[in-house]
Design a protein around this motif. Sequence first.
Motif, PDB file in Angstrom:
ATOM      1  N   TRP A   5       0.815  -1.215   0.000  1.00  0.00           N
ATOM      2  CA  TRP A   5       0.000   0.000   0.000  1.00  0.00           C
ATOM      3  C   TRP A   5       0.852   1.271   0.000  1.00  0.00           C
ATOM      4  O   TRP A   5       0.348   2.365  -0.256  1.00  0.00           O
ATOM      5  CB  TRP A   5      -0.951  -0.005   1.208  1.00  0.00           C
ATOM      6  N   SER A   6       2.122   1.129   0.270  1.00  0.00           N
ATOM      7  CA  SER A   6       3.007   2.305   0.261  1.00  0.00           C
ATOM      8  C   SER A   6       3.546   2.617  -1.125  1.00  0.00           C
ATOM      9  O   SER A   6       4.240   3.620  -1.297  1.00  0.00           O
ATOM     10  CB  SER A   6       4.177   2.098   1.226  1.00  0.00           C
ATOM     11  N   ALA A   7       3.237   1.794  -2.128  1.00  0.00           N
ATOM     12  CA  ALA A   7       3.842   1.956  -3.452  1.00  0.00           C
ATOM     13  C   ALA A   7       3.662   3.358  -4.035  1.00  0.00           C
ATOM     14  O   ALA A   7       4.648   3.974  -4.477  1.00  0.00           O
ATOM     15  CB  ALA A   7       3.298   0.894  -4.415  1.00  0.00           C
ATOM     16  N   PRO A   8       2.448   3.925  -4.077  1.00  0.00           N
ATOM     17  CA  PRO A   8       2.329   5.279  -4.638  1.00  0.00           C
ATOM     18  C   PRO A   8       3.179   6.300  -3.894  1.00  0.00           C
ATOM     19  O   PRO A   8       3.793   7.180  -4.517  1.00  0.00           O
ATOM     20  CB  PRO A   8       0.829   5.591  -4.492  1.00  0.00           C
ATOM     21  N   ALA A   9       3.235   6.199  -2.556  1.00  0.00           N
ATOM     22  CA  ALA A   9       4.009   7.168  -1.774  1.00  0.00           C
ATOM     23  C   ALA A   9       5.501   7.010  -2.030  1.00  0.00           C
ATOM     24  O   ALA A   9       6.226   7.998  -2.206  1.00  0.00           O
ATOM     25  CB  ALA A   9       3.709   6.989  -0.285  1.00  0.00           C
ATOM     26  N   VAL A  10       5.990   5.769  -2.053  1.00  0.00           N
ATOM     27  CA  VAL A  10       7.421   5.525  -2.262  1.00  0.00           C
ATOM     28  C   VAL A  10       7.863   6.047  -3.630  1.00  0.00           C
ATOM     29  O   VAL A  10       8.885   6.736  -3.756  1.00  0.00           O
ATOM     30  CB  VAL A  10       7.737   4.018  -2.129  1.00  0.00           C
ATOM     31  N   LEU A  11       7.083   5.735  -4.669  1.00  0.00           N
ATOM     32  CA  LEU A  11       7.469   6.156  -6.018  1.00  0.00           C
ATOM     33  C   LEU A  11       7.360   7.672  -6.180  1.00  0.00           C
ATOM     34  O   LEU A  11       8.185   8.287  -6.874  1.00  0.00           O
ATOM     35  CB  LEU A  11       6.598   5.437  -7.049  1.00  0.00           C
ATOM     36  N   MET A  12       6.374   8.275  -5.531  1.00  0.00           N
ATOM     37  CA  MET A  12       6.270   9.733  -5.581  1.00  0.00           C
ATOM     38  C   MET A  12       7.459  10.363  -4.852  1.00  0.00           C
ATOM     39  O   MET A  12       7.989  11.403  -5.284  1.00  0.00           O
ATOM     40  CB  MET A  12       4.956  10.185  -4.952  1.00  0.00           C
ATOM     41  N   ASN A  13       7.904   9.741  -3.766  1.00  0.00           N
ATOM     42  CA  ASN A  13       9.083  10.251  -3.056  1.00  0.00           C
ATOM     43  C   ASN A  13      10.322  10.210  -3.947  1.00  0.00           C
ATOM     44  O   ASN A  13      11.172  11.102  -3.875  1.00  0.00           O
ATOM     45  CB  ASN A  13       9.337   9.432  -1.789  1.00  0.00           C
ATOM     46  N   TYR A  14      10.434   9.167  -4.793  1.00  0.00           N
ATOM     47  CA  TYR A  14      11.561   9.108  -5.725  1.00  0.00           C
ATOM     48  C   TYR A  14      11.589  10.358  -6.602  1.00  0.00           C
ATOM     49  O   TYR A  14      12.645  10.965  -6.821  1.00  0.00           O
ATOM     50  CB  TYR A  14      11.446   7.873  -6.626  1.00  0.00           C
ATOM     51  N   VAL A  15      10.435  10.724  -7.116  1.00  0.00           N
ATOM     52  CA  VAL A  15      10.352  11.887  -8.006  1.00  0.00           C
ATOM     53  C   VAL A  15      10.704  13.170  -7.257  1.00  0.00           C
ATOM     54  O   VAL A  15      11.482  14.003  -7.744  1.00  0.00           O
ATOM     55  CB  VAL A  15       8.936  11.994  -8.615  1.00  0.00           C
ATOM     56  N   ILE A  16      10.149  13.321  -6.064  1.00  0.00           N
ATOM     57  CA  ILE A  16      10.392  14.541  -5.288  1.00  0.00           C
ATOM     58  C   ILE A  16      11.870  14.674  -4.937  1.00  0.00           C
ATOM     59  O   ILE A  16      12.475  15.749  -5.079  1.00  0.00           O
ATOM     60  CB  ILE A  16       9.520  14.545  -4.016  1.00  0.00           C
ATOM     61  N   LEU A  17      12.479  13.575  -4.495  1.00  0.00           N
ATOM     62  CA  LEU A  17      13.899  13.609  -4.140  1.00  0.00           C
ATOM     63  C   LEU A  17      14.749  13.896  -5.373  1.00  0.00           C
ATOM     64  O   LEU A  17      15.717  14.665  -5.312  1.00  0.00           O
ATOM     65  CB  LEU A  17      14.318  12.294  -3.493  1.00  0.00           C
ATOM     66  N   GLY A  18      14.406  13.277  -6.509  1.00  0.00           N
ATOM     67  CA  GLY A  18      15.157  13.517  -7.735  1.00  0.00           C
ATOM     68  C   GLY A  18      15.030  14.956  -8.199  1.00  0.00           C
ATOM     69  O   GLY A  18      15.992  15.546  -8.687  1.00  0.00           O
ATOM     70  N   TRP A  19      13.842  15.537  -8.039  1.00  0.00           N
ATOM     71  CA  TRP A  19      13.602  16.922  -8.457  1.00  0.00           C
ATOM     72  C   TRP A  19      14.430  17.889  -7.624  1.00  0.00           C
ATOM     73  O   TRP A  19      15.081  18.782  -8.156  1.00  0.00           O
ATOM     74  CB  TRP A  19      12.111  17.227  -8.333  1.00  0.00           C
ATOM     75  N   PHE A  20      14.418  17.699  -6.313  1.00  0.00           N
ATOM     76  CA  PHE A  20      15.202  18.591  -5.454  1.00  0.00           C
ATOM     77  C   PHE A  20      16.705  18.412  -5.691  1.00  0.00           C
ATOM     78  O   PHE A  20      17.460  19.394  -5.654  1.00  0.00           O
ATOM     79  CB  PHE A  20      14.861  18.362  -3.982  1.00  0.00           C
ATOM     80  N   LEU A  21      17.138  17.189  -5.918  1.00  0.00           N
ATOM     81  CA  LEU A  21      18.557  16.977  -6.205  1.00  0.00           C
ATOM     82  C   LEU A  21      18.930  17.665  -7.510  1.00  0.00           C
ATOM     83  O   LEU A  21      20.015  18.256  -7.628  1.00  0.00           O
ATOM     84  CB  LEU A  21      18.872  15.485  -6.273  1.00  0.00           C
ATOM     85  N   GLY A  22      18.041  17.622  -8.499  1.00  0.00           N
ATOM     86  CA  GLY A  22      18.296  18.321  -9.751  1.00  0.00           C
ATOM     87  C   GLY A  22      18.402  19.825  -9.564  1.00  0.00           C
ATOM     88  O   GLY A  22      19.109  20.496 -10.311  1.00  0.00           O
ATOM     89  N   LEU A  23      17.706  20.344  -8.550  1.00  0.00           N
ATOM     90  CA  LEU A  23      17.806  21.766  -8.224  1.00  0.00           C
ATOM     91  C   LEU A  23      19.057  22.086  -7.411  1.00  0.00           C
ATOM     92  O   LEU A  23      19.308  23.249  -7.092  1.00  0.00           O
ATOM     93  CB  LEU A  23      16.570  22.216  -7.435  1.00  0.00           C
ATOM     94  N   GLY A  24      19.819  21.050  -7.047  1.00  0.00           N
ATOM     95  CA  GLY A  24      21.023  21.257  -6.245  1.00  0.00           C
ATOM     96  C   GLY A  24      20.742  21.356  -4.761  1.00  0.00           C
ATOM     97  O   GLY A  24      21.585  21.839  -3.998  1.00  0.00           O
ATOM     98  N   ASN A  25      19.590  20.871  -4.307  1.00  0.00           N
ATOM     99  CA  ASN A  25      19.215  20.928  -2.889  1.00  0.00           C
ATOM    100  C   ASN A  25      19.188  19.514  -2.326  1.00  0.00           C
ATOM    101  O   ASN A  25      18.136  18.896  -2.200  1.00  0.00           O
ATOM    102  CB  ASN A  25      17.843  21.600  -2.733  1.00  0.00           C
TER     103      ASN A  25
END
Length: 448
Positions: free
Chosen positions: A148-168
Amino acid sequence: MTDSLPRTTLTSRLFRPADRHLWQLAWPIILSNISVPLLGLVDTAVVGHLEDAVYLGAVTLGAVLFSFLYWGFGFLRMGTTGMTAQAHGRGDYDTLRTLLGQGIMLALVIGGLLLLLGSPLISLGLSLMEANEATRELAHGYASIRLWSAPAVLMNYVILGWFLGLGNSRVTLGILVLTNAINILLDLAFVPGLGMTSDGVALASVIADYCASGAGLWLVVRQLARMPGHSERAALFSLAAWGELIRVNQHLFVRTLCLLGATAYFTSQGASFGDNILAANAVLLQFVMITSYGLDGFAQAAESEVGRAVGQNDWQRFARSVGAATRFSLMTATGASVLLWLCGPLLIGLLTDLPEVRALAITYLPWMVAMPLVAVWSYLLDGIFIGATATREMRNTLVISLIAFVGLWPWLEQYGNHGLWLAFLLFTGVRSAVLAGYYFHHRRHRWC
Protein backbone atom coordinates in the motif's frame (compact mmCIF):
# COMPACT_ATOMS: atom_id res chain seq x y z
CA MET A 1 57.36 32.72 4.34
CA THR A 2 58.71 30.31 1.75
CA ASP A 3 57.58 27.35 3.88
CA SER A 4 53.94 28.46 3.89
CA LEU A 5 53.65 28.76 0.11
CA PRO A 6 53.66 25.03 -0.71
CA ARG A 7 51.08 24.34 2.02
CA THR A 8 48.79 27.06 0.66
CA THR A 9 49.17 25.73 -2.88
CA LEU A 10 48.49 22.16 -1.75
CA THR A 11 45.39 23.24 0.16
CA SER A 12 44.05 25.16 -2.79
CA ARG A 13 44.57 22.14 -5.01
CA LEU A 14 42.94 19.70 -2.63
CA PHE A 15 40.00 21.96 -1.81
CA ARG A 16 39.13 23.82 -4.98
CA PRO A 17 35.83 25.71 -5.18
CA ALA A 18 34.35 22.94 -7.36
CA ASP A 19 35.41 20.36 -4.74
CA ARG A 20 33.83 22.32 -1.91
CA HIS A 21 30.60 22.76 -3.86
CA LEU A 22 30.43 19.07 -4.75
CA TRP A 23 31.10 18.12 -1.12
CA GLN A 24 28.24 20.36 0.03
CA LEU A 25 25.96 18.44 -2.32
CA ALA A 26 27.36 15.00 -1.50
CA TRP A 27 27.50 14.86 2.29
CA PRO A 28 23.72 14.99 2.86
CA ILE A 29 23.29 12.19 0.31
CA ILE A 30 25.93 10.06 2.04
CA LEU A 31 24.26 10.57 5.43
CA SER A 32 20.89 9.74 3.85
CA ASN A 33 22.31 6.50 2.47
CA ILE A 34 23.76 5.56 5.86
CA SER A 35 20.34 6.06 7.51
CA VAL A 36 18.79 3.29 5.39
CA PRO A 37 20.62 0.29 6.94
CA LEU A 38 19.99 1.82 10.38
CA LEU A 39 16.27 1.30 9.82
CA GLY A 40 16.94 -2.28 8.73
CA LEU A 41 18.86 -2.90 11.93
CA VAL A 42 15.96 -1.59 14.03
CA ASP A 43 13.44 -3.72 12.12
CA THR A 44 15.65 -6.75 12.71
CA ALA A 45 16.17 -5.96 16.40
CA VAL A 46 12.44 -5.39 17.08
CA VAL A 47 11.23 -8.54 15.31
CA GLY A 48 14.28 -10.53 16.36
CA HIS A 49 13.18 -10.32 20.00
CA LEU A 50 9.82 -11.99 19.35
CA GLU A 51 9.24 -15.53 20.55
CA ASP A 52 9.57 -17.17 17.13
CA ALA A 53 12.25 -16.65 14.47
CA VAL A 54 9.61 -17.13 11.76
CA TYR A 55 8.63 -13.45 12.10
CA LEU A 56 12.18 -12.30 11.45
CA GLY A 57 12.34 -14.56 8.41
CA ALA A 58 9.07 -13.11 7.12
CA VAL A 59 10.28 -9.51 7.47
CA THR A 60 13.61 -10.37 5.83
CA LEU A 61 11.96 -12.05 2.84
CA GLY A 62 9.43 -9.24 2.46
CA ALA A 63 12.07 -6.54 2.70
CA VAL A 64 14.22 -8.23 0.04
CA LEU A 65 11.19 -8.54 -2.23
CA PHE A 66 10.36 -4.85 -1.93
CA SER A 67 13.96 -3.78 -2.35
CA PHE A 68 13.93 -5.45 -5.76
CA LEU A 69 10.43 -4.26 -6.63
CA TYR A 70 10.97 -0.59 -5.79
CA TRP A 71 14.56 -0.49 -7.03
CA GLY A 72 13.23 -1.52 -10.43
CA PHE A 73 11.49 1.86 -10.61
CA GLY A 74 14.52 3.83 -9.46
CA PHE A 75 14.49 5.52 -12.88
CA LEU A 76 11.85 7.85 -11.43
CA ARG A 77 14.57 9.36 -9.25
CA MET A 78 17.47 9.20 -11.69
CA GLY A 79 15.64 10.44 -14.78
CA THR A 80 14.03 13.28 -12.86
CA THR A 81 17.40 14.43 -11.49
CA GLY A 82 19.14 14.62 -14.86
CA MET A 83 16.32 16.36 -16.71
CA THR A 84 15.60 18.76 -13.84
CA ALA A 85 19.27 19.73 -13.51
CA GLN A 86 19.48 20.53 -17.22
CA ALA A 87 16.28 22.62 -17.14
CA HIS A 88 17.60 24.40 -14.05
CA GLY A 89 20.86 25.13 -15.86
CA ARG A 90 18.90 26.66 -18.75
CA GLY A 91 16.78 28.69 -16.34
CA ASP A 92 13.67 27.04 -17.82
CA TYR A 93 11.33 27.20 -14.83
CA ASP A 94 8.22 26.26 -16.81
CA THR A 95 9.88 22.96 -17.73
CA LEU A 96 10.94 22.44 -14.10
CA ARG A 97 7.30 22.59 -13.09
CA THR A 98 6.22 20.33 -15.95
CA LEU A 99 8.86 17.70 -15.14
CA LEU A 100 7.71 17.59 -11.53
CA GLY A 101 4.07 17.18 -12.54
CA GLN A 102 4.86 14.52 -15.13
CA GLY A 103 7.04 12.60 -12.70
CA ILE A 104 4.40 12.59 -9.97
CA MET A 105 1.70 11.52 -12.43
CA LEU A 106 3.90 8.68 -13.69
CA ALA A 107 4.71 7.59 -10.13
CA LEU A 108 1.01 7.52 -9.20
CA VAL A 109 0.09 5.52 -12.30
CA ILE A 110 2.83 2.94 -11.66
CA GLY A 111 1.94 2.84 -7.96
CA GLY A 112 -1.71 2.23 -8.83
CA LEU A 113 -0.76 -0.60 -11.19
CA LEU A 114 1.36 -2.17 -8.47
CA LEU A 115 -1.63 -2.08 -6.13
CA LEU A 116 -3.77 -3.81 -8.75
CA LEU A 117 -1.17 -6.42 -9.74
CA GLY A 118 0.58 -6.67 -6.39
CA SER A 119 -0.86 -9.90 -5.06
CA PRO A 120 0.28 -12.14 -7.96
CA LEU A 121 3.64 -10.34 -8.05
CA ILE A 122 4.13 -11.00 -4.33
CA SER A 123 3.16 -14.66 -4.73
CA LEU A 124 5.55 -15.07 -7.67
CA GLY A 125 8.42 -13.36 -5.86
CA LEU A 126 8.03 -15.40 -2.69
CA SER A 127 7.74 -18.64 -4.66
CA LEU A 128 11.24 -18.00 -6.03
CA MET A 129 12.69 -17.72 -2.51
CA GLU A 130 13.63 -20.71 -0.44
CA ALA A 131 11.61 -20.63 2.77
CA ASN A 132 9.21 -22.86 4.68
CA GLU A 133 5.45 -22.51 4.28
CA ALA A 134 4.90 -20.68 7.58
CA THR A 135 7.53 -18.06 6.77
CA ARG A 136 6.19 -17.53 3.24
CA GLU A 137 2.65 -17.10 4.56
CA LEU A 138 3.73 -14.45 7.06
CA ALA A 139 5.93 -12.79 4.44
CA HIS A 140 2.92 -12.62 2.11
CA GLY A 141 0.94 -10.85 4.83
CA TYR A 142 3.83 -8.45 5.47
CA ALA A 143 4.23 -7.71 1.76
CA SER A 144 0.48 -7.23 1.22
CA ILE A 145 0.53 -4.45 3.81
CA ARG A 146 3.78 -2.90 2.52
CA LEU A 147 2.35 -2.81 -1.01
CA TRP A 148 0.00 0.00 0.00
CA SER A 149 3.01 2.30 0.26
CA ALA A 150 3.84 1.96 -3.45
CA PRO A 151 2.33 5.28 -4.64
CA ALA A 152 4.01 7.17 -1.77
CA VAL A 153 7.42 5.52 -2.26
CA LEU A 154 7.47 6.16 -6.02
CA MET A 155 6.27 9.73 -5.58
CA ASN A 156 9.08 10.25 -3.06
CA TYR A 157 11.56 9.11 -5.72
CA VAL A 158 10.35 11.89 -8.01
CA ILE A 159 10.39 14.54 -5.29
CA LEU A 160 13.90 13.61 -4.14
CA GLY A 161 15.16 13.52 -7.73
CA TRP A 162 13.60 16.92 -8.46
CA PHE A 163 15.20 18.59 -5.45
CA LEU A 164 18.56 16.98 -6.20
CA GLY A 165 18.30 18.32 -9.75
CA LEU A 166 17.81 21.77 -8.22
CA GLY A 167 21.02 21.26 -6.25
CA ASN A 168 19.21 20.93 -2.89
CA SER A 169 20.45 17.62 -1.48
CA ARG A 170 19.60 18.60 2.12
CA VAL A 171 15.95 17.94 1.35
CA THR A 172 16.93 14.33 0.65
CA LEU A 173 18.56 14.10 4.06
CA GLY A 174 15.63 15.76 5.81
CA ILE A 175 12.97 13.56 4.20
CA LEU A 176 14.86 10.30 4.77
CA VAL A 177 15.69 11.17 8.39
CA LEU A 178 12.01 11.99 8.96
CA THR A 179 10.89 8.75 7.28
CA ASN A 180 13.27 6.56 9.25
CA ALA A 181 12.59 8.33 12.57
CA ILE A 182 8.82 7.85 12.20
CA ASN A 183 9.35 4.27 11.08
CA ILE A 184 11.53 3.43 14.07
CA LEU A 185 9.13 5.04 16.57
CA LEU A 186 6.16 3.20 15.06
CA ASP A 187 8.11 -0.08 15.06
CA LEU A 188 8.55 0.30 18.80
CA ALA A 189 4.93 1.40 19.32
CA PHE A 190 3.34 -1.37 17.26
CA VAL A 191 5.51 -4.38 18.07
CA PRO A 192 6.68 -4.16 21.71
CA GLY A 193 3.93 -1.65 22.58
CA LEU A 194 0.80 -3.15 20.98
CA GLY A 195 2.03 -6.72 20.68
CA MET A 196 1.95 -6.85 16.88
CA THR A 197 4.46 -8.94 14.90
CA SER A 198 5.70 -8.66 11.31
CA ASP A 199 2.44 -6.94 10.34
CA GLY A 200 3.30 -4.12 12.75
CA VAL A 201 6.66 -3.55 11.05
CA ALA A 202 4.94 -3.40 7.66
CA LEU A 203 2.28 -0.96 8.88
CA ALA A 204 4.97 1.28 10.39
CA SER A 205 6.72 1.45 7.01
CA VAL A 206 3.52 2.34 5.16
CA ILE A 207 2.65 5.19 7.55
CA ALA A 208 6.23 6.51 7.46
CA ASP A 209 6.27 6.49 3.66
CA TYR A 210 3.06 8.52 3.44
CA CYS A 211 4.33 10.96 6.07
CA ALA A 212 7.47 11.40 3.95
CA SER A 213 5.47 12.03 0.78
CA GLY A 214 3.31 14.55 2.66
CA ALA A 215 6.42 16.37 3.90
CA GLY A 216 7.92 16.24 0.42
CA LEU A 217 4.82 17.74 -1.18
CA TRP A 218 4.80 20.50 1.43
CA LEU A 219 8.41 21.33 0.56
CA VAL A 220 7.53 21.23 -3.14
CA VAL A 221 4.70 23.74 -2.66
CA ARG A 222 7.07 26.06 -0.77
CA GLN A 223 9.69 25.75 -3.52
CA LEU A 224 7.17 26.41 -6.29
CA ALA A 225 5.90 29.51 -4.49
CA ARG A 226 9.43 30.99 -4.63
CA MET A 227 10.12 29.87 -8.18
CA PRO A 228 9.41 32.06 -11.24
CA GLY A 229 7.50 30.75 -14.23
CA HIS A 230 4.13 29.06 -14.39
CA SER A 231 2.75 25.55 -14.73
CA GLU A 232 1.56 24.52 -18.17
CA ARG A 233 -1.33 22.16 -17.57
CA ALA A 234 -1.58 21.30 -21.25
CA ALA A 235 1.99 19.89 -21.18
CA LEU A 236 1.00 17.38 -18.52
CA PHE A 237 -1.49 15.78 -20.89
CA SER A 238 0.33 16.24 -24.21
CA LEU A 239 1.92 13.07 -25.57
CA ALA A 240 4.59 15.12 -27.35
CA ALA A 241 5.66 16.69 -24.04
CA TRP A 242 6.17 13.23 -22.54
CA GLY A 243 8.55 12.08 -25.27
CA GLU A 244 11.83 13.07 -23.59
CA LEU A 245 10.76 11.76 -20.17
CA ILE A 246 9.76 8.40 -21.62
CA ARG A 247 12.97 8.17 -23.67
CA VAL A 248 15.18 8.79 -20.65
CA ASN A 249 13.26 6.55 -18.27
CA GLN A 250 12.77 3.55 -20.55
CA HIS A 251 16.53 3.16 -20.96
CA LEU A 252 17.07 3.50 -17.22
CA PHE A 253 14.40 0.87 -16.56
CA VAL A 254 16.12 -1.70 -18.80
CA ARG A 255 19.47 -0.78 -17.28
CA THR A 256 18.14 -1.37 -13.76
CA LEU A 257 16.59 -4.73 -14.72
CA CYS A 258 19.98 -5.85 -16.07
CA LEU A 259 21.69 -4.78 -12.85
CA LEU A 260 19.11 -6.65 -10.77
CA GLY A 261 19.55 -9.66 -13.04
CA ALA A 262 23.31 -9.66 -12.50
CA THR A 263 22.89 -9.50 -8.72
CA ALA A 264 20.32 -12.31 -8.77
CA TYR A 265 22.52 -14.43 -11.04
CA PHE A 266 25.52 -13.95 -8.74
CA THR A 267 23.45 -14.93 -5.70
CA SER A 268 21.91 -17.99 -7.36
CA GLN A 269 25.28 -19.29 -8.57
CA GLY A 270 26.77 -18.75 -5.11
CA ALA A 271 23.90 -20.72 -3.57
CA SER A 272 24.88 -23.73 -5.66
CA PHE A 273 28.13 -23.97 -3.64
CA GLY A 274 26.31 -24.52 -0.36
CA ASP A 275 24.90 -22.54 2.55
CA ASN A 276 28.26 -21.55 4.05
CA ILE A 277 29.59 -20.00 0.85
CA LEU A 278 26.22 -18.33 0.25
CA ALA A 279 26.43 -16.81 3.74
CA ALA A 280 30.07 -15.77 3.25
CA ASN A 281 29.20 -14.06 -0.03
CA ALA A 282 26.33 -12.27 1.69
CA VAL A 283 28.74 -10.94 4.32
CA LEU A 284 31.18 -9.74 1.66
CA LEU A 285 28.41 -8.07 -0.33
CA GLN A 286 27.74 -5.92 2.73
CA PHE A 287 31.16 -4.35 2.13
CA VAL A 288 30.16 -3.61 -1.47
CA MET A 289 26.98 -1.96 -0.20
CA ILE A 290 28.76 0.11 2.46
CA THR A 291 31.33 1.35 -0.07
CA SER A 292 28.49 2.29 -2.40
CA TYR A 293 27.13 4.76 0.19
CA GLY A 294 30.09 7.06 -0.33
CA LEU A 295 30.50 6.45 -4.06
CA ASP A 296 26.77 6.97 -4.68
CA GLY A 297 26.88 10.24 -2.77
CA PHE A 298 29.51 11.72 -5.07
CA ALA A 299 27.91 10.20 -8.17
CA GLN A 300 24.53 11.73 -7.33
CA ALA A 301 26.15 15.08 -6.63
CA ALA A 302 27.76 14.79 -10.07
CA GLU A 303 24.32 14.15 -11.60
CA SER A 304 23.14 17.55 -10.41
CA GLU A 305 26.29 19.48 -11.33
CA VAL A 306 26.81 17.84 -14.72
CA GLY A 307 23.14 18.33 -15.56
CA ARG A 308 23.33 22.05 -14.80
CA ALA A 309 26.52 22.37 -16.84
CA VAL A 310 24.92 20.64 -19.83
CA GLY A 311 21.83 22.81 -19.49
CA GLN A 312 24.00 25.95 -19.48
CA ASN A 313 26.22 24.60 -22.26
CA ASP A 314 29.09 25.42 -19.90
CA TRP A 315 31.77 22.83 -20.63
CA GLN A 316 34.29 24.38 -18.26
CA ARG A 317 31.84 23.85 -15.40
CA PHE A 318 31.26 20.34 -16.75
CA ALA A 319 35.00 19.58 -16.59
CA ARG A 320 35.35 21.08 -13.10
CA SER A 321 32.41 19.03 -11.81
CA VAL A 322 33.71 15.80 -13.34
CA GLY A 323 37.17 16.50 -11.91
CA ALA A 324 35.83 17.13 -8.40
CA ALA A 325 33.64 14.02 -8.47
CA THR A 326 36.58 11.96 -9.75
CA ARG A 327 38.90 13.11 -6.96
CA PHE A 328 36.40 12.42 -4.19
CA SER A 329 35.38 9.07 -5.70
CA LEU A 330 38.98 7.87 -6.04
CA MET A 331 39.79 8.92 -2.47
CA THR A 332 36.72 7.03 -1.21
CA ALA A 333 37.49 3.90 -3.25
CA THR A 334 41.15 3.87 -2.23
CA GLY A 335 40.26 4.39 1.42
CA ALA A 336 37.74 1.53 1.28
CA SER A 337 40.29 -0.83 -0.30
CA VAL A 338 42.98 0.03 2.25
CA LEU A 339 40.50 -0.37 5.12
CA LEU A 340 39.38 -3.79 3.88
CA TRP A 341 42.99 -4.87 3.35
CA LEU A 342 44.05 -3.87 6.86
CA CYS A 343 40.88 -4.51 8.86
CA GLY A 344 38.87 -6.94 6.71
CA PRO A 345 39.09 -9.96 9.06
CA LEU A 346 38.09 -7.80 12.04
CA LEU A 347 35.11 -6.37 10.13
CA ILE A 348 34.04 -9.84 9.04
CA GLY A 349 34.12 -10.91 12.68
CA LEU A 350 31.73 -8.09 13.55
CA LEU A 351 29.23 -9.34 10.95
CA THR A 352 29.28 -13.05 11.78
CA ASP A 353 30.44 -15.28 14.61
CA LEU A 354 30.03 -18.53 12.65
CA PRO A 355 33.56 -19.99 12.33
CA GLU A 356 33.01 -21.64 8.93
CA VAL A 357 31.40 -18.57 7.39
CA ARG A 358 34.06 -16.27 8.86
CA ALA A 359 36.90 -18.43 7.50
CA LEU A 360 35.37 -18.56 4.03
CA ALA A 361 34.74 -14.81 3.97
CA ILE A 362 38.40 -14.16 4.86
CA THR A 363 39.43 -16.52 2.05
CA TYR A 364 37.54 -14.48 -0.52
CA LEU A 365 38.33 -11.09 1.06
CA PRO A 366 40.99 -10.14 -1.57
CA TRP A 367 38.22 -9.77 -4.13
CA MET A 368 36.67 -7.13 -1.87
CA VAL A 369 39.97 -5.25 -1.67
CA ALA A 370 40.04 -5.04 -5.48
CA MET A 371 36.33 -4.34 -6.00
CA PRO A 372 36.17 -0.61 -5.01
CA LEU A 373 39.06 0.30 -7.33
CA VAL A 374 37.26 -1.33 -10.26
CA ALA A 375 33.69 -0.32 -9.37
CA VAL A 376 34.46 3.35 -8.67
CA TRP A 377 34.45 4.18 -12.37
CA SER A 378 31.00 2.70 -12.97
CA TYR A 379 29.48 4.71 -10.10
CA LEU A 380 31.18 7.92 -11.20
CA LEU A 381 30.33 7.53 -14.88
CA ASP A 382 26.72 6.61 -14.07
CA GLY A 383 26.40 9.95 -12.30
CA ILE A 384 27.88 11.81 -15.27
CA PHE A 385 25.66 10.05 -17.79
CA ILE A 386 22.50 10.56 -15.72
CA GLY A 387 23.28 14.28 -15.49
CA ALA A 388 23.78 14.38 -19.25
CA THR A 389 20.61 12.21 -19.72
CA ALA A 390 22.69 9.88 -21.92
CA THR A 391 20.67 6.92 -20.68
CA ARG A 392 20.79 4.88 -23.90
CA GLU A 393 24.51 4.40 -23.31
CA MET A 394 23.85 3.30 -19.72
CA ARG A 395 21.34 0.74 -20.97
CA ASN A 396 23.73 -0.61 -23.62
CA THR A 397 26.54 -0.83 -21.08
CA LEU A 398 24.54 -2.98 -18.67
CA VAL A 399 23.29 -5.26 -21.44
CA ILE A 400 26.87 -5.82 -22.65
CA SER A 401 28.15 -6.32 -19.09
CA LEU A 402 25.42 -8.82 -18.22
CA ILE A 403 26.10 -10.82 -21.38
CA ALA A 404 29.81 -10.83 -20.50
CA PHE A 405 29.07 -11.99 -16.94
CA VAL A 406 26.81 -14.86 -18.02
CA GLY A 407 29.13 -15.77 -20.89
CA LEU A 408 32.31 -15.82 -18.79
CA TRP A 409 30.88 -17.81 -15.90
CA PRO A 410 30.89 -21.26 -17.61
CA TRP A 411 34.62 -20.78 -18.31
CA LEU A 412 35.33 -19.75 -14.71
CA GLU A 413 32.99 -22.15 -12.91
CA GLN A 414 35.79 -24.70 -12.52
CA TYR A 415 37.47 -22.31 -10.07
CA GLY A 416 34.49 -22.41 -7.70
CA ASN A 417 33.61 -19.34 -5.67
CA HIS A 418 36.89 -17.65 -6.63
CA GLY A 419 35.76 -17.97 -10.24
CA LEU A 420 32.36 -16.50 -9.34
CA TRP A 421 33.96 -13.44 -7.70
CA LEU A 422 36.32 -13.06 -10.67
CA ALA A 423 33.33 -13.16 -13.04
CA PHE A 424 31.55 -10.53 -10.93
CA LEU A 425 34.68 -8.36 -10.85
CA LEU A 426 34.97 -8.67 -14.63
CA PHE A 427 31.28 -7.76 -14.96
CA THR A 428 32.03 -4.59 -13.00
CA GLY A 429 35.19 -3.97 -15.03
CA VAL A 430 33.38 -4.35 -18.36
CA ARG A 431 30.70 -1.96 -17.10
CA SER A 432 33.34 0.62 -16.19
CA ALA A 433 35.30 0.16 -19.42
CA VAL A 434 32.30 0.44 -21.75
CA LEU A 435 31.02 3.53 -19.95
CA ALA A 436 34.51 5.04 -20.15
CA GLY A 437 34.57 4.38 -23.89
CA TYR A 438 31.23 6.13 -24.31
CA TYR A 439 32.43 9.00 -22.13
CA PHE A 440 35.55 9.70 -24.18
CA HIS A 441 33.56 9.38 -27.40
CA HIS A 442 31.06 12.01 -26.23
CA ARG A 443 33.79 14.22 -24.81
CA ARG A 444 35.46 14.22 -28.19
CA HIS A 445 32.29 14.92 -30.16
CA ARG A 446 30.03 16.82 -27.78
CA TRP A 447 31.59 17.30 -24.34
CA CYS A 448 34.79 19.34 -24.30
